[in-house]
Enzyme design. Structure first.
Site, PDB file in Angstrom:
ATOM      1  N   LYS A  80       0.842  -1.209   0.000  1.00 47.50           N
ATOM      2  CA  LYS A  80       0.000   0.000   0.000  1.00 47.50           C
ATOM      3  C   LYS A  80       0.880   1.264   0.000  1.00 47.50           C
ATOM      4  O   LYS A  80       2.096   1.173   0.128  1.00 47.50           O
ATOM      5  CB  LYS A  80      -0.963  -0.037   1.196  1.00 47.50           C
ATOM      6  CG  LYS A  80      -1.813  -1.313   1.249  1.00 47.50           C
ATOM      7  CD  LYS A  80      -2.842  -1.416   0.121  1.00 47.50           C
ATOM      8  CE  LYS A  80      -3.199  -2.829  -0.248  1.00 47.50           C
ATOM      9  NZ  LYS A  80      -4.283  -3.447   0.486  1.00 47.50           N
TER      10      LYS A  80
HETATM   11  C1  LIG Z   1      -5.227  -4.600   0.766  1.00 51.24           C
HETATM   12  C2  LIG Z   1      -6.697  -4.497   0.694  1.00 51.24           C
HETATM   13  C3  LIG Z   1      -7.519  -4.859   1.772  1.00 51.24           C
HETATM   14  C4  LIG Z   1      -7.011  -5.595   2.976  1.00 51.24           C
HETATM   15  O1  LIG Z   1      -5.986  -4.971   3.655  1.00 51.24           O
HETATM   16  P1  LIG Z   1      -5.189  -5.776   4.792  1.00 51.24           P
HETATM   17  O2  LIG Z   1      -4.533  -4.680   5.586  1.00 51.24           O
HETATM   18  O3  LIG Z   1      -4.209  -6.645   4.081  1.00 51.24           O
HETATM   19  O4  LIG Z   1      -6.161  -6.540   5.581  1.00 51.24           O
HETATM   20  C5  LIG Z   1      -8.878  -4.625   1.674  1.00 51.24           C
HETATM   21  N1  LIG Z   1      -9.417  -4.087   0.583  1.00 51.24           N
HETATM   22  C6  LIG Z   1      -8.678  -3.729  -0.488  1.00 51.24           C
HETATM   23  C7  LIG Z   1      -9.353  -3.103  -1.664  1.00 51.24           C
HETATM   24  C8  LIG Z   1      -7.302  -3.943  -0.466  1.00 51.24           C
HETATM   25  O5  LIG Z   1      -6.565  -3.637  -1.542  1.00 51.24           O
END
Ligand SMILES: *Cc1c(COP(=O)(O)O)cnc(C)c1O
Length: 384
Positions: A183
């Protein structure tokens, strides 16, 4: 051809952040504590949010919010199928039914038009997903939710730093961010729930730590009641201070990260403009600031004469890593078998699910890395 492999994404961690993590490890308090509190305050202030609760992942945060809204058997939750599977899995695990909304072909996001026909008496929550760093057109969806008295949860996993009509995502409503390593900012694993609903946020705060009234740091350091009481059975989704201190450093650099992402994407757009086989997503028509979490292109499989999976494999052979965000959830084994989902249900989602590919994008990339990706694409398309 590149001699070294270019990964799809690599986290940028500074020496200062590494020292700060080491300081926490030496401090005597490594789990949820003062750094989490600082991180929550700093993140809320960055977004303009009234409050924020740090959690172990966005998935854990989503679990707590769905639980706080008492989503369960008999409820329907509207979400795109073009999303990460975690949200849909949670809806099912809570005994509720996912209802899939189709998306705009060129932004991959839901709209009032795709959500409204799906609303029934049973609809409890709508979960729009801000996609790739662009915001959903929230105003019409907020109006729709208010008209029907339905809760809204914004999946903001891609949207740290994104603005919609001059306001950061996180300022309004209930938004869940992710700090997974790919992210725009990372805490290794982690997430943040921002909300302008303080009652909901208090419930999330309790649910992320066993359903207790206070957390371990409050109990031991601040000397509150030694035996906290369970208000409602909860989970174990607290963020550690090791992660939180990393998040504090990353948050300071988030705007610089996103600026660099934007520069790289501008270069991609320029260099790919003369390749009709490669179609980037389009910009939303309403005012926004794009956080460029992902640079997603669609492969014209007829012009290119090859399928997307083969395209990704061929790029890997050229030492270029790619990602797939995401394969449509409704066509995955469990969802076809359990809910009778079938091809043809969600035309725009399925069209994209067969064609999308995320090209390498992260702040540590050089301009020449973008040039390498484009050169590799031309080789794969036999235009080199
Ligand atoms: C990465 C992601 C998540 C989940 O995030 P985590 O921190 O790994 O639980 C949820 N929704 C979307 C659209 C994502 O890209």
């Amino acid at each position: 051809m590149r001699t070294s492999f270019l990964p799809f994404s690599t986290p940028s961690v500074s020496d200062e952040e590494i020292f700060a993590v080491a300081d926490v490890l030496r401090s005597g308090w490594i789990t949820t504590g003062p750094n989490c509190a600082k991180f929550e305050a700093a993140f809320a202030s960055y977004c303009g949010a009234e409050g924020a609760v740090a959690v172990a992942s966005a998935t854990g945060g989503m679990h707590c919010v769905l639980q706080a809204l008492e989503v369960g058997a008999g409820d329907e939750v509207i979400t795109p199928s073009m999303t990460w599977v975690s949200t849909v899995n949670l809806i099912c695990l809570l005994g509720a039914t996912p209802v899939f909304a189709d998306i705009d072909r060129d932004t991959l996001m839901v709209s009032r038009a795709t959500v409204e026909p799906l609303i029934t008496e049973k609809t409890k929550v709508i979960i729009p997903v801000h996609y790739a760093g662009a915001p959903v057109d929230m105003d019409p969806i907020r109006e729709l939710a208010t008209e029907h008295g339905i809760a809204l949860i914004e999946d903001a996993a891609h949207a740290a730093g994104t603005e919609y009509k001059g306001e950061r995502i996180g300022k309004k409503g209930t938004c869940i961010f992710s700090f997974h390593p790919i992210k725009n900012m990372t805490t290794a694993e982690g997430g943040m729930v921002c909300s302008d609903n303080s009652e909901l946020l208090d419930k999330v705060k309790s649910l992320k730590f066993h359903g207790l009234g206070v957390d371990a740091f409050d109990r031991q350091i601040k000397g509150r009641t030694p035996q906290a009481q369970v208000i409602q059975p909860g989970y174990k989704y607290n963020l550690t201070d090791i992660s939180a201190v990393l998040g504090l450093g990353q948050l300071e650099r988030l705007d610089a990260f996103n600026t660099r992402r934007t520069e790289l994407v501008t270069r991609y757009h320029e260099k790919l403009a003369d390749l009709p086989e490669i179609q980037p997503l389009k910009f939303p028509a309403y005012p926004h600031t794009h956080a460029w979490h992902l640079f997603i292109v669609r492969l014209d499989i007829y012009k290119a004469g090859l399928e997307r999976d083969a395209f990704m494999a061929a790029l890997k052979e050229q030492n270029i890593g790619t990602g797939l965000h995401f394969r449509a959830v409704h066509l995955q084994k469990y969802y076809t078998e359990t809910f009778g989902c079938h091809p043809g249900m969600l035309p725009e989602t399925e069209w994209n699910s067969d064609r999308i590919c995320s090209l390498p994008l992260c702040p540590s990339m050089q301009d020449s890395d973008v040039d390498d990706v484009v050169a590799a694409i031309k080789t794969v398309l036999k235009k080199g």
